[in-house]
Scaffold this active site. Structure first.
Site, PDB file in Angstrom:
ATOM      1  N   CYS A 111      45.282  33.446  18.726  1.00  0.00           N
ATOM      2  CA  CYS A 111      46.125  34.354  17.935  1.00  0.00           C
ATOM      3  C   CYS A 111      45.575  35.785  17.939  1.00  0.00           C
ATOM      4  O   CYS A 111      45.725  36.488  18.921  1.00  0.00           O
ATOM      5  CB  CYS A 111      46.302  33.833  16.513  1.00  0.00           C
ATOM      6  SG  CYS A 111      47.637  34.668  15.611  1.00  0.00           S
ATOM      7  N   HIS A 205      48.598  28.516  16.880  1.00  0.00           N
ATOM      8  CA  HIS A 205      47.399  28.089  16.146  1.00  0.00           C
ATOM      9  C   HIS A 205      47.160  26.580  16.270  1.00  0.00           C
ATOM     10  O   HIS A 205      47.489  25.821  15.355  1.00  0.00           O
ATOM     11  CB  HIS A 205      47.526  28.445  14.667  1.00  0.00           C
ATOM     12  CG  HIS A 205      47.248  29.864  14.340  1.00  0.00           C
ATOM     13  ND1 HIS A 205      45.977  30.351  14.130  1.00  0.00           N
ATOM     14  CD2 HIS A 205      48.087  30.913  14.178  1.00  0.00           C
ATOM     15  CE1 HIS A 205      46.042  31.643  13.834  1.00  0.00           C
ATOM     16  NE2 HIS A 205      47.306  32.007  13.864  1.00  0.00           N
ATOM     17  N   GLU A 207      44.368  25.171  16.028  1.00  0.00           N
ATOM     18  CA  GLU A 207      43.195  24.834  15.210  1.00  0.00           C
ATOM     19  C   GLU A 207      43.536  24.618  13.738  1.00  0.00           C
ATOM     20  O   GLU A 207      42.663  24.231  12.952  1.00  0.00           O
ATOM     21  CB  GLU A 207      42.126  25.932  15.341  1.00  0.00           C
ATOM     22  CG  GLU A 207      42.330  27.180  14.483  1.00  0.00           C
ATOM     23  CD  GLU A 207      43.378  28.155  14.980  1.00  0.00           C
ATOM     24  OE1 GLU A 207      43.421  29.290  14.471  1.00  0.00           O
ATOM     25  OE2 GLU A 207      44.185  27.784  15.876  1.00  0.00           O
TER      26      GLU A 207
END
Length: 258
Positions: A111, A205, A207
């Site tokens: 990001c 994203h 994660e």
């Protein structure tokens, strides 16, 4: 902070990785929590050594640090790559130095990290083309045939598009020289970019979880009147879609260790 995982004394060469932590908002738990999150997702061997650089606190790795690590991750952030902050400029310079002098070192940007890499290498980062903040589960589609990309990364879309989490007000709008877009979505043309053989960036994203986004980001957008009630409902509905984050994280891990 150093995080060592059961050092194996018989290993011929211990691999070392660094996470450049660009987020300091309390709701994300601080440097140690951020480091732990990325280590748990992207470490492979028990004897690897991982270090967290608190770059948004001024702890930016230097050119000399390039020789100490096999790979680097640049995290997401609530900051913008256009913020007039010394740590942003220094981290950009670090990325440019890695790209120029250390083609054997792996780099993954998530990001904000993805955007920072693009800007550091000569690309353009601007407000989202739709003119609004994107917070939702997004369908991400392959943009190139596997012959155009890294062999590890090309495996991602063998079975079609992927559903992944998005949270951003800016995105990469123009690629730097020689970069290749691997995947796109309806809200971002350059969702996943191979900037060089050793440098990979993703706008989404993998994660994070939908539960985190609904708890930590959505209320802020609602209270700040960035999102209408209709926007909130659409976002919550999108969060019900099963994610392909695990598949992506495995590919990012393989790329980092390649």
């Amino acid at each position: 902070m150093l995080l060592n995982k059961a050092v194996n004394s018989e290993a011929m060469e211990q691999k070392r990785f660094a996470v450049l932590i660009c987020e300091d908002a309390e709701k994300w738990g601080g440097r140690d929590v951020m480091l732990k999150r990325h280590v748990e997702l992207y470490h492979r061997e028990d004897d690897e050594e991982w270090r967290g650089f608190n770059v948004c606190g001024g702890e930016v790795p230097t050119a000399e640090d390039l020789d100490k690590y096999n790979g680097f991750i640049i995290t997401g952030s609530h900051y913008s790559v256009h913020d007039d902050k010394e740590w942003v400029r220094k981290t950009e310079k670090f990325v440019a130095t890695l790209a120029e002098k250390s083609p054997s070192k792996r780099l993954v940007g998530l990001c904000f990290g993805h955007q920072l890499v693009a800007k550091a290498l000569g690309g353009v980062v601007a407000k989202n083309p739709l003119g609004k903040f994107v917070l939702q589960t997004e369908r991400v589609m392959a943009a190139h045939s596997s012959s155009d990309t890294n062999s590890i990364v090309s495996k991602l879309f063998e079975k079609g598009s992927l559903d992944l989490l998005e949270s951003h007000s800016e995105c990469v709008t123009e690629l730097p020289p020689n970069a290749k877009t691997i995947a796109s979505s309806n809200t971002c043309e350059h969702e996943m970019v191979l900037f060089a053989d050793n440098i990979l960036g993703v706008q989404f994203h993998p994660e994070c979880t939908a539960e985190e986004f609904e708890e930590k980001i959505l209320p802020f957008l609602k209270s700040g009147k960035v999102f209408t009630e209709e926007d909130v409902l659409k976002t919550k509905e999108s969060f019900k879609v099963p994610l392909d984050s695990t598949k992506v994280n495995e590919v990012l891990k393989d790329f980092l260790h390649q």
